[in-house]
Design a protein around this motif. Structure first.
Motif, short mmCIF file in Angstrom:
data_model
loop_
_atom_site.label_atom_id
_atom_site.label_comp_id
_atom_site.label_asym_id
_atom_site.label_seq_id
_atom_site.Cartn_x
_atom_site.Cartn_y
_atom_site.Cartn_z
N GLU A 170 -52.52 12.89 -28.05
CA GLU A 170 -50.99 13.34 -28.27
C GLU A 170 -50.39 13.48 -26.89
OE1 GLU A 170 -49.85 13.96 -31.41
OE2 GLU A 170 -51.53 13.32 -32.62
N ASN A 171 -49.33 13.95 -26.69
CA ASN A 171 -48.71 14.39 -25.43
C ASN A 171 -48.51 15.81 -25.34
OD1 ASN A 171 -46.60 14.64 -27.03
ND2 ASN A 171 -45.29 13.33 -26.12
N HIS A 172 -49.25 16.60 -26.05
CA HIS A 172 -49.22 17.99 -26.23
C HIS A 172 -50.52 18.67 -26.62
CE1 HIS A 172 -47.45 16.62 -29.99
NE2 HIS A 172 -48.35 17.20 -30.31
N TRP A 173 -50.39 19.99 -25.94
CA TRP A 173 -51.81 20.77 -26.40
C TRP A 173 -51.69 21.37 -27.88
CZ3 TRP A 173 -56.16 21.61 -23.34
CH2 TRP A 173 -56.19 21.19 -22.16
N GLY A 214 -46.45 21.87 -24.33
CA GLY A 214 -46.62 20.94 -23.12
C GLY A 214 -47.58 21.49 -22.26
N PRO A 241 -54.82 17.07 -25.44
CA PRO A 241 -54.10 16.01 -25.48
C PRO A 241 -54.75 14.55 -25.16
CG PRO A 241 -52.86 17.20 -23.83
CD PRO A 241 -54.08 18.36 -24.54
N GLU A 242 -55.56 14.92 -23.87
CA GLU A 242 -56.26 13.75 -23.45
C GLU A 242 -57.43 13.38 -24.43
OE1 GLU A 242 -58.01 15.57 -20.10
OE2 GLU A 242 -56.06 16.12 -19.34
N LYS A 294 -54.76 18.29 -17.06
CA LYS A 294 -53.26 18.24 -16.71
C LYS A 294 -52.85 19.34 -17.76
CE LYS A 294 -50.04 15.04 -15.77
NZ LYS A 294 -49.79 15.66 -14.39
N ASN A 295 -51.93 19.90 -17.27
CA ASN A 295 -51.18 20.95 -17.84
C ASN A 295 -51.93 22.03 -18.43
OD1 ASN A 295 -48.68 19.54 -17.37
ND2 ASN A 295 -49.12 18.08 -19.11
#
Length: 406
Positions: free
Chosen positions: A149-152, A164, A144-145, A372-373
């Protein structure tokens, strides 16, 4: 069409299942899936421990437990203080599986069948509504980075998933390691660990199946080990050898598996002491035949073989031993030299030393320090252990810590 989940765990093995179950037990609202590239899940669990599944080891002190890990000793200290072997026993008991301790400390299900562990995991995932999706080999992972986007995003050969939080529990899978390197992660080059030694030597050729406690060292290194050694058709195996292969995984790989070992069949008796013991035996057993019966805790057939290798004819009496023959025999007993020429895989329990560089992981959460995540569980990281249930304990501990963090 993109399938959406809160959390996806890639890898349907021990670490993957344990992590998924713990996450959903703590947070039943989360939508969680396990992706497995094969047609079957938990295959390594099925064959582990000779089909009995060596779940953990009866070592309950975290500072002692870490000593069984050639790679990961320092990093696992904190995690083991949170979830150790005793917690594993309790966890499985709560989930209807009773474990028992064997003499050597290894722990198995009372049923003596790995199917008990598999059934426990499958029942739990069904009950908790975790999707187990087989035939899903991951082709690519989008961060996502990078995509903004805000998800993989995960692509398999036939599906796309949006998620997520992404957990990788893929063990020694080079394809996944490669994908992580593209995301900037460093991977310590994998080499085999836990293997047996190929040795062709007249002294042991007729002795497959003979097992005896020894100490062993590798010439020109600091590698030493002790414990039971098993003579096999192809050379040597048993805990003493497997321990040496784990601690020496990189060194022996660099030697291209061509090296010399010294075996002390009397374990902790040195050559000088052995010589004195043999001189005493010469007085005590003057009329008896040397080769006939072992005066030590060495198997009789092995003893006879070492006597013959010391240039002592088979009918020689103790009284007739020369000084040179006594020295030869003391040497064979405490310092037998063997040439190792290659290795063989130990059963199907193939373990590798290598994986995600430990410096790039936060061991309080098992999250990547780079992204992250993104989380890791089990053998995908550069942690491995000697044989005896320790590799599974690492899977349970990392899964538990990860689930807590999430």
């Amino acid at each position: 069409m993109n399938q959406k989940f809160d959390i996806i765990i890639v890898g349907g093995g021990a670490a993957g299942f344990f992590t998924a179950i713990n996450i959903v037990e703590k947070n039943p609202k989360l939508k969680v899936a396990i992706l497995e590239r094969g047609a079957e899940v938990l295959q390594k669990v099925r064959i582990s421990g000779g089909g009995r599944c060596n779940v953990t080891h009866a070592c309950f002190e975290p500072n002692e437990l870490v000593k069984f890990y050639p790679r990961g000793e320092k990093e696992l200290r904190g995690p083991f203080h949170q979830f150790c072997s005793g917690d594993t026993i309790e966890w499985f008991e709560k989930h209807g599986v009773e474990l028992k301790i064997e003499e050597d400390g290894r722990m198995f299900p009372v049923s003596n069948s790995s199917q008990t562990i598999i059934d426990c995991f499958l029942k739990a995932t069904q009950k908790l509504g975790i999707s187990v999706l087989t035939g899903q080999a991951v082709q690519s992972i989008f961060n996502p980075e990078i995509s903004g986007e805000n998800h993989w995003k995960i692509e398999t050969q036939n599906e796309n998933y949006l998620v997520g939080k992404l957990i990788l529990a893929t063990g020694s899978n080079p394809k996944i390691w490669e994908m992580l390197q593209q995301q900037g992660h460093a991977v310590v080059n994998p080499v085999p660990s836990l293997f047996t030694f190929n040795i062709k030597d007249a002294r042991i050729a007729a002795l497959p199946g003979v097992a005896t406690p020894v100490s062993v060292k590798v010439k020109d290194t600091k590698l030493t080990s002790s414990g039971p050694l098993l003579i096999t058709h192809w050379g040597m195996s048993g805990p003493a050898i497997l321990k040496l292969s784990a601690w020496g995984a990189r060194i022996l790989h660099d030697k291209n598996y061509q090296f010399t070992i010294f075996v002390n069949w009397l374990n902790d008796v040195d050559t000088e002491e052995a010589e004195q013991l043999l001189k005493d035996l010469k007085q005590e057993h003057a009329k008896k035949t040397v080769a006939k019966k072992s005066p030590f805790e060495v198997n009789n057939r092995l003893w006879e073989s070492l006597v013959l290798a010391s240039n002592i004819p088979v009918e020689t009496k103790w009284a007739d031993l020369s000084k040179t023959q006594i020295q030869n025999l003391a040497n064979q007993l405490t310092n037998s030299v063997f040439q190792v020429n290659g290795k063989s895989t130990f059963k199907e329990e193939f373990v590798t030393a290598g994986g995600i560089d430990l410096k790039e992981i936060n061991f309080k959460t098992m999250e990547s320090k780079l992204h992250k995540n993104l989380y890791f569980a089990g053998e995908i990281v550069n942690i491995d252990a000697i044989t005896g249930g320790f590799n599974f304990q690492n899977a349970w501990t990392s899964g538990f810590i990860l689930a807590n963090a999430i």
